[in-house]
Design an enzyme around this catalytic site. Structure first.
Site, PDB file in Angstrom:
ATOM      1  N   SER A 176      21.709  -2.898  32.951  1.00  0.00           N
ATOM      2  CA  SER A 176      20.865  -3.797  32.145  1.00  0.00           C
ATOM      3  C   SER A 176      20.740  -3.365  30.693  1.00  0.00           C
ATOM      4  O   SER A 176      19.719  -3.591  30.047  1.00  0.00           O
ATOM      5  CB  SER A 176      19.469  -3.936  32.778  1.00  0.00           C
ATOM      6  OG  SER A 176      19.563  -4.520  34.052  1.00  0.00           O
ATOM      7  N   HIS A 225       7.340  16.735  13.285  1.00  0.00           N
ATOM      8  CA  HIS A 225       7.220  16.522  14.732  1.00  0.00           C
ATOM      9  C   HIS A 225       8.413  15.706  15.186  1.00  0.00           C
ATOM     10  O   HIS A 225       8.806  14.741  14.521  1.00  0.00           O
ATOM     11  CB  HIS A 225       5.928  15.770  15.049  1.00  0.00           C
ATOM     12  CG  HIS A 225       5.865  15.243  16.446  1.00  0.00           C
ATOM     13  ND1 HIS A 225       5.584  16.042  17.536  1.00  0.00           N
ATOM     14  CD2 HIS A 225       6.067  13.987  16.944  1.00  0.00           C
ATOM     15  CE1 HIS A 225       5.598  15.312  18.642  1.00  0.00           C
ATOM     16  NE2 HIS A 225       5.889  14.064  18.316  1.00  0.00           N
ATOM     17  N   SER A 231       9.992  13.918  18.834  1.00  0.00           N
ATOM     18  CA  SER A 231       9.817  13.647  20.259  1.00  0.00           C
ATOM     19  C   SER A 231      10.606  12.412  20.636  1.00  0.00           C
ATOM     20  O   SER A 231      11.065  11.648  19.774  1.00  0.00           O
ATOM     21  CB  SER A 231       8.331  13.439  20.595  1.00  0.00           C
ATOM     22  OG  SER A 231       7.835  12.274  19.949  1.00  0.00           O
ATOM     23  N   SER A 280      10.467  13.672  29.172  1.00  0.00           N
ATOM     24  CA  SER A 280       9.817  13.915  27.884  1.00  0.00           C
ATOM     25  C   SER A 280      10.376  15.175  27.223  1.00  0.00           C
ATOM     26  O   SER A 280      10.552  16.207  27.862  1.00  0.00           O
ATOM     27  CB  SER A 280       8.306  14.081  28.089  1.00  0.00           C
ATOM     28  OG  SER A 280       7.673  14.435  26.880  1.00  0.00           O
ATOM     29  N   ASP A 329       7.686  20.795  27.075  1.00  0.00           N
ATOM     30  CA  ASP A 329       8.766  20.071  27.757  1.00  0.00           C
ATOM     31  C   ASP A 329      10.089  20.809  27.721  1.00  0.00           C
ATOM     32  O   ASP A 329      10.954  20.561  28.567  1.00  0.00           O
ATOM     33  CB  ASP A 329       8.970  18.694  27.102  1.00  0.00           C
ATOM     34  CG  ASP A 329       7.750  17.808  27.202  1.00  0.00           C
ATOM     35  OD1 ASP A 329       7.081  17.845  28.234  1.00  0.00           O
ATOM     36  OD2 ASP A 329       7.487  17.070  26.233  1.00  0.00           O
TER      37      ASP A 329
END
Length: 273
Positions: A99, A139, A141, A149, A185
């Site tokens: 998809s 930062h 992420s 994560s 993480d």
């Protein structure tokens, strides 16, 4: 681009390009279907293709200039505080079976104190003296839930050197801001992404062609690193549209792939200066 003199007005809505802004079709030789880290070991098979559409948006805006105390320091020609944002996205547009998902987004906001430096001695430019010093907090992420994560925070000091009129060098060592072990993480990310990076950029006199080389290394005996070369060539006599070729090898093409070595080739267009 960094406004290294004290001249010029500013407006917080006056956006500048920061890193390259591009749209590429890429091919990856080592797709990471089951990404893991020491603290996030359990992931399912993502059934990914080796081709992506990769795009990057990167802008910065000036927040303050002519900063008191800093502006009066010796050799300082400008003092500006910038807010910057970079986003890299990887879209599995050719993967109809899954998809066509966005397999990874990397979000990278920064706050940068940028100082223009007088690098002339007795009226002669000295290449070994930086023309710019940036102190930044960044930062990065991917905005995912566990176990996918990934994130980290860094403080860096970047020196910008004008080696010639066409050749520049950026050297950026960083320090990772520690996190609590249960919240981390990717506790071993520095073993792969290292402790800084270096970028060399060359362009022709007419600025029709530019080549940049980005290098990272973990500076350890196992010698894990990353290298990326970008070639931009003006097309259709348009200064804001360029053919963009990319080739990279090593660890950390994306934040989720920080501990996986990959070779990536891409072709597309760059937008903006």
């Amino acid at each position: 681009k960094w406004r290294l003199t004290s001249e010029g007005d500013w407006d917080i809505s006056d956006f500048e390009t920061y890193k390259a802004n591009y749209l590429l079709v890429t091919k990856n030789n080592n797709v990471n279907n089951t990404p893991t880290s020491p603290s996030r070991p359990n992931t399912g098979d993502r059934n990914l293709d080796s081709e992506d559409v990769k795009f990057q948006l990167s802008l910065k805006s000036e927040i303050l200039n002519n900063i008191p105390l800093i502006r009066d320091l010796p050799y300082v020609t400008s003092s500006r505080l910038w807010g910057a944002y970079t986003q890299q996205s990887y879209w599995q547009i050719f993967n109809a079976e899954a998809s066509r998902p966005l397999r990874e987004n990397n979000y990278e906001p920064e706050l940068i104190l940028s100082l223009g430096i007088d690098n002339e001695v007795d009226g002669v430019k000295k290449e070994y003296i930086p023309r710019m010093l940036n102190l930044g907090v960044v930062h990065q992420s991917n905005g995912r839930d566990n176990p996918l994560s990934r994130s980290w925070n860094r403080v860096y000091l970047e020196g910008g050197f004008e080696l010639t009129d066409r050749l520049s060098l950026l050297v950026r060592p960083w320090w990772r801001i520690p996190e609590d072990r249960e919240d981390d993480d990717n506790p071993d990310i520095e073993k792969y992404m290292g402790y800084g990076d270096m970028t060399v950029r060359w362009e022709t006199e007419d600025r029709d062609t530019a080549v940049s080389l980005l290098l990272r290394n973990n500076l350890r005996s196992d010698n894990k690193g990353f290298a990326q070369i970008d070639l931009q060539q003006r097309v259709f006599n348009n200064p804001y549209l360029k053919l963009h070729l990319l080739a990279s090898t090593g660890y950390g093409d994306t934040l989720l792939d920080y501990n996986r070595s990959q070779n990536v080739l891409g072709i597309g267009i760059s937008l903006g200066e």
